[in-house]
Design an enzyme around this catalytic site. Sequence first.
Site, PDB file in Angstrom:
ATOM      1  N   CYS A   7     -27.355 -21.310  29.751  1.00 40.79           N
ATOM      2  CA  CYS A   7     -26.867 -22.098  30.828  1.00 40.79           C
ATOM      3  C   CYS A   7     -26.564 -22.511  31.772  1.00 40.79           C
ATOM      4  O   CYS A   7     -26.728 -23.192  32.341  1.00 40.79           O
ATOM      5  CB  CYS A   7     -25.981 -23.305  29.690  1.00 40.79           C
ATOM      6  N   HIS A  54     -24.366 -29.469  33.831  1.00 42.99           N
ATOM      7  CA  HIS A  54     -25.375 -28.922  32.186  1.00 42.99           C
ATOM      8  C   HIS A  54     -25.779 -30.155  31.998  1.00 42.99           C
ATOM      9  O   HIS A  54     -24.854 -30.931  30.927  1.00 42.99           O
ATOM     10  CB  HIS A  54     -24.915 -27.628  31.683  1.00 42.99           C
ATOM     11  N   ASN A 114     -31.224 -30.069  25.949  1.00 44.93           N
ATOM     12  CA  ASN A 114     -30.733 -29.418  26.745  1.00 44.93           C
ATOM     13  C   ASN A 114     -32.164 -28.283  27.604  1.00 44.93           C
ATOM     14  O   ASN A 114     -32.427 -27.678  25.829  1.00 44.93           O
ATOM     15  CB  ASN A 114     -30.223 -28.609  25.814  1.00 44.93           C
TER      16      ASN A 114
END
Length: 331
Positions: A113, A258, A288
Amino acid sequence: MRRTEFISTGMYVPERVVTNDEFTQWMDTSDEWIRTRTGIVERRWVADGETGADMAYVATTRALERAGLQASDLDAIVYCTLSPDYFFPGTGVFLQRKLGLPGVPCLDVRNQCSGFLYGLSVADAWIKSGQYRRVLLVGSEVHSTGMDLTTRGRDLAVLFGDGAGVAILGPTEDGGRGVLSTHIFADGTYAELLFCDAPASARRPRLSHEDLDTARIYPVMNGKEVFKHASTRMPEAVQLALKTSGLTTKDIKMFIPHQANLRIAEMVRRQLDLSEDQIYNNIQKYGNTTAGSIPIALDEVVQAGRLARGDLLVLAAFGSGFTWGSAAIRW
Ligand code: COA
């Protein structure tokens, strides 16, 4: 002073929309659970045969068109992903081949990420040093082919989506503009808390029938620990970015965290005392997308006209590794 500017951005998400309700045919879950715990309403999944490099290619063509550039204007590719198309070679070369750029260097970044921020720190150093002039920075992720779609895997399967975002970066001498700072961190103490065990060269064979039978091929996560670390590390990294440039949270025009969980983003926003106008979230639509999440969100912000020249943009990420970081950019 030479700095790195964002020349243009682009994104692509697959056509197939997967709603929360769809998961109920495979596992014991509910739209209500997913929405209230994560904020996610739907996500995108690739079609059979559609790859990370395919998505990155479309996102790149959009960014090139907006910049009025040709692929041949690119000097280097930094490709960030935790879901490479193949174990090797890295996915950057597949994108390079599609773009028709033989000889251009391709660096794959494997920092989950935080990948886009890790990639940005490398691209920024290359550009500032003059080693490469125009760098294509990519975050592209295919999660849907690697999720356990049974109740056993429900804590992770519902969180992730597929998609790609890119930025074309280049030098600017326009005093004060460009990337002001990047800060990247890691702590391998927690490597197994968000982890995929197989296939792996650490095992012989790399992939066994047992791996398939015991679901070792799917990622595992300690959600509570990830949540706790993410919601403290991201604000810390943002404060460091601001301090480095003598700025405060009041100076931020747009903060893009994020996109892991709307609750995490909301906690980070409150800790930084930012208004709702100062933060951008799109996890509701895409879940995500890991290395793709920041560049996808950034492209949406840019296309919506929410960043003007001179505005302060701050990015922050946290993810598997653990890895985390931030960047401050004078747009
Ligand atoms: N549907 C329904 N129930 C689910 C579920 C799903 N998709 N996934 C997990 N559950 C269940 C669990 O089995 C557990 O049940 P149990 O209590 O009977 O054992 C329960 O929900 C867990 O609930 P809770 O403890 O309240 O979950 P949570 O508030 O910790 O939320 C996450 C779980 C995963 C949403 C949360 O921990 C999280 O977002 N963590 C960070 C994840 C992340 O950001 N990952 C990527 C980092 S880059």
